[in-house]
Design a protein around this motif. Sequence first.
Motif, mmCIF file in Angstrom:
data_model
loop_
_atom_site.group_PDB
_atom_site.id
_atom_site.type_symbol
_atom_site.label_atom_id
_atom_site.label_comp_id
_atom_site.label_asym_id
_atom_site.label_seq_id
_atom_site.Cartn_x
_atom_site.Cartn_y
_atom_site.Cartn_z
ATOM 1 N N ASP A 117 76.280 76.061 34.313
ATOM 2 C CA ASP A 117 76.008 75.747 35.711
ATOM 3 C C ASP A 117 76.567 74.401 36.136
ATOM 4 O OD1 ASP A 117 74.138 74.603 33.934
ATOM 5 O OD2 ASP A 117 72.741 74.215 35.579
ATOM 6 N N ARG A 118 76.960 73.566 35.174
ATOM 7 C CA ARG A 118 77.470 72.237 35.503
ATOM 8 C C ARG A 118 78.979 72.115 35.294
ATOM 9 N NH1 ARG A 118 74.488 67.983 32.149
ATOM 10 N NH2 ARG A 118 75.600 66.600 33.566
ATOM 11 N N ARG A 119 79.606 73.188 34.888
ATOM 12 C CA ARG A 119 81.056 73.147 34.695
ATOM 13 C C ARG A 119 81.786 73.594 35.963
ATOM 14 N NH1 ARG A 119 82.617 74.910 28.493
ATOM 15 N NH2 ARG A 119 80.943 73.720 27.480
ATOM 16 N N PRO A 120 82.993 73.069 36.179
ATOM 17 C CA PRO A 120 83.780 73.474 37.352
ATOM 18 C C PRO A 120 84.473 74.813 37.107
ATOM 19 C CG PRO A 120 85.007 71.858 36.106
ATOM 20 C CD PRO A 120 83.669 72.004 35.405
ATOM 21 N N VAL A 121 83.705 75.775 36.615
ATOM 22 C CA VAL A 121 84.234 77.062 36.177
ATOM 23 C C VAL A 121 83.394 78.187 36.770
ATOM 24 C CG1 VAL A 121 84.709 78.545 34.184
ATOM 25 C CG2 VAL A 121 85.064 76.075 34.004
ATOM 26 N N ALA A 122 84.042 79.205 37.300
ATOM 27 C CA ALA A 122 83.368 80.409 37.793
ATOM 28 C C ALA A 122 83.871 81.604 36.997
ATOM 29 C CB ALA A 122 83.639 80.615 39.278
ATOM 30 N N MET A 123 83.002 82.590 36.805
ATOM 31 C CA MET A 123 83.370 83.731 35.971
ATOM 32 C C MET A 123 82.917 85.037 36.603
ATOM 33 S SD MET A 123 82.757 84.103 31.877
ATOM 34 C CE MET A 123 83.428 85.453 30.915
ATOM 35 N N LEU A 124 83.805 86.023 36.567
ATOM 36 C CA LEU A 124 83.489 87.377 36.996
ATOM 37 C C LEU A 124 83.428 88.272 35.769
ATOM 38 C CD1 LEU A 124 85.546 88.205 40.230
ATOM 39 C CD2 LEU A 124 83.091 87.880 40.013
ATOM 40 N N PHE A 125 82.323 89.000 35.624
ATOM 41 C CA PHE A 125 82.124 89.873 34.472
ATOM 42 C C PHE A 125 82.451 91.321 34.830
ATOM 43 C CE2 PHE A 125 79.311 86.248 34.029
ATOM 44 C CZ PHE A 125 79.500 85.863 32.714
ATOM 45 N N GLN A 126 82.459 92.176 33.817
ATOM 46 C CA GLN A 126 82.797 93.576 34.013
ATOM 47 C C GLN A 126 81.811 94.287 34.933
ATOM 48 O OE1 GLN A 126 83.486 95.630 30.328
ATOM 49 N NE2 GLN A 126 84.934 94.120 29.572
ATOM 50 N N ASP A 127 80.534 93.913 34.886
ATOM 51 C CA ASP A 127 79.535 94.626 35.684
ATOM 52 C C ASP A 127 79.239 93.938 37.014
ATOM 53 O OD1 ASP A 127 78.184 92.400 34.876
ATOM 54 O OD2 ASP A 127 76.571 93.457 33.834
ATOM 55 N N ASN A 128 80.001 92.895 37.338
ATOM 56 C CA ASN A 128 79.886 92.154 38.594
ATOM 57 C C ASN A 128 78.603 91.324 38.728
ATOM 58 O OD1 ASN A 128 82.387 93.022 39.784
ATOM 59 N ND2 ASN A 128 81.425 95.008 40.157
ATOM 60 N N ASN A 129 77.595 91.585 37.889
ATOM 61 C CA ASN A 129 76.349 90.793 37.897
ATOM 62 C C ASN A 129 75.691 90.710 39.274
ATOM 63 O OD1 ASN A 129 76.551 90.299 35.188
ATOM 64 N ND2 ASN A 129 76.473 88.079 35.350
ATOM 65 N N LEU A 130 75.612 91.851 39.961
ATOM 66 C CA LEU A 130 74.903 91.901 41.240
ATOM 67 C C LEU A 130 73.453 92.278 40.997
ATOM 68 C CD1 LEU A 130 77.537 93.766 43.452
ATOM 69 C CD2 LEU A 130 77.245 91.301 43.135
ATOM 70 N N PHE A 131 72.550 91.696 41.775
ATOM 71 C CA PHE A 131 71.136 92.013 41.648
ATOM 72 C C PHE A 131 70.830 93.262 42.473
ATOM 73 C CE2 PHE A 131 71.374 87.481 40.742
ATOM 74 C CZ PHE A 131 70.610 87.401 39.583
ATOM 75 N N THR B 81 72.401 88.478 50.451
ATOM 76 C CA THR B 81 71.661 87.591 49.550
ATOM 77 C C THR B 81 72.392 87.428 48.231
ATOM 78 O OG1 THR B 81 69.576 88.316 50.551
ATOM 79 C CG2 THR B 81 69.435 87.169 48.446
ATOM 80 N N ASN B 82 72.949 88.517 47.694
ATOM 81 C CA ASN B 82 73.720 88.430 46.460
ATOM 82 C C ASN B 82 74.847 87.409 46.590
ATOM 83 O OD1 ASN B 82 73.367 90.264 43.936
ATOM 84 N ND2 ASN B 82 72.706 91.564 45.632
ATOM 85 N N VAL B 83 75.531 87.435 47.711
ATOM 86 C CA VAL B 83 76.645 86.505 47.915
ATOM 87 C C VAL B 83 76.133 85.085 48.128
ATOM 88 C CG1 VAL B 83 78.590 85.922 49.428
ATOM 89 C CG2 VAL B 83 78.148 88.311 48.822
ATOM 90 N N ALA B 84 75.056 84.932 48.887
ATOM 91 C CA ALA B 84 74.510 83.597 49.156
ATOM 92 C C ALA B 84 74.103 82.878 47.880
ATOM 93 C CB ALA B 84 73.313 83.709 50.099
ATOM 94 N N LEU B 85 73.761 83.635 46.846
ATOM 95 C CA LEU B 85 73.381 83.017 45.574
ATOM 96 C C LEU B 85 74.527 82.224 44.958
ATOM 97 C CD1 LEU B 85 71.304 85.928 43.975
ATOM 98 C CD2 LEU B 85 70.442 83.819 45.003
ATOM 99 N N GLY B 86 75.759 82.529 45.356
ATOM 100 C CA GLY B 86 76.889 81.751 44.860
ATOM 101 C C GLY B 86 76.861 80.317 45.344
ATOM 102 N N LEU B 87 76.233 80.086 46.480
ATOM 103 C CA LEU B 87 76.116 78.733 47.025
ATOM 104 C C LEU B 87 74.781 78.101 46.673
ATOM 105 C CD1 LEU B 87 77.526 76.615 48.822
ATOM 106 C CD2 LEU B 87 76.349 77.629 50.782
ATOM 107 N N GLU B 88 73.714 78.905 46.735
ATOM 108 C CA GLU B 88 72.370 78.416 46.427
ATOM 109 C C GLU B 88 71.674 79.414 45.504
ATOM 110 O OE1 GLU B 88 70.152 77.757 49.985
ATOM 111 O OE2 GLU B 88 71.511 76.223 50.762
ATOM 112 N N PRO B 89 71.684 79.180 44.213
ATOM 113 C CA PRO B 89 71.045 80.115 43.273
ATOM 114 C C PRO B 89 69.529 79.967 43.262
ATOM 115 C CG PRO B 89 72.010 78.278 42.079
ATOM 116 C CD PRO B 89 72.398 78.092 43.532
#
Length: 228
Positions: free
Chosen positions: A69-83, A90-98
């Motif tokens: 969470d503190r690295r300047p790195v973002a990652m996309l996984f095979q299952d997209n990790n959507l709730f 809301t799923n998208v907003a979590l990218g800015l405010e988890p």
Amino acid sequence: MLRLEDVRLTKGSFRLEADFELAPGRRAAVIGPSGGGKSTLLSVIAGFDAPEDGRIWCDGRDVTPLGPDRRPVAMLFQDNNLFPHLDIETNVALGLEPVARPSKVARERAREALARVDLADQAGKKPAALSGGQQSRVALARLLLTARPVVLLDEPYAALGPALRRDMWDLVVELLPDATILMVTHDPEEAARSASQIIFVEEGRVRAPRETGQFFEAPDEAVARYLR
């Protein structure tokens, strides 16, 4: 710049070794035999696995001791990790405010990101109501809000058809023109089309990036064996 300096990671009988750098804004495909360490490499860069030796640098900063969470790195996984229980906005907003309840500002930014991936009219739906390609676009919209300079793609589009995979990759390049991108793929043709450099990984050994044309035009024995 992304730099892995004499990185060593041991997991049971498996050992990963990496020493390379990737210039800012470059797009590299990570290819090699199954089980060779491609996903593990991305996990180390993202901070989900901690190496016992070596350092990881991003833009001149040593991020080795930092969590994901503190690295300047973002990652996309095979299952997209959507709730599945949350709507798309809301799923998208979590990218800015988890947080459990993103703010009004975060939701506005989420709607803007969804518009950029042509899903503005799907904001109130749950992930299960969307197609696989649409879910991939949702995950990409969330990625846009993280605004990280290094982006890791661990075959997030593997379940899509070839044409849709190409469309998604083109969209990634269009929306993240300045990001340093590493993309794991099992498709050499996709790597040749999409990446400016190739990183070959076999039996835990991560080779330094090579220009895509040179990699495919003059493969050594190990690469030629993989490509057959």
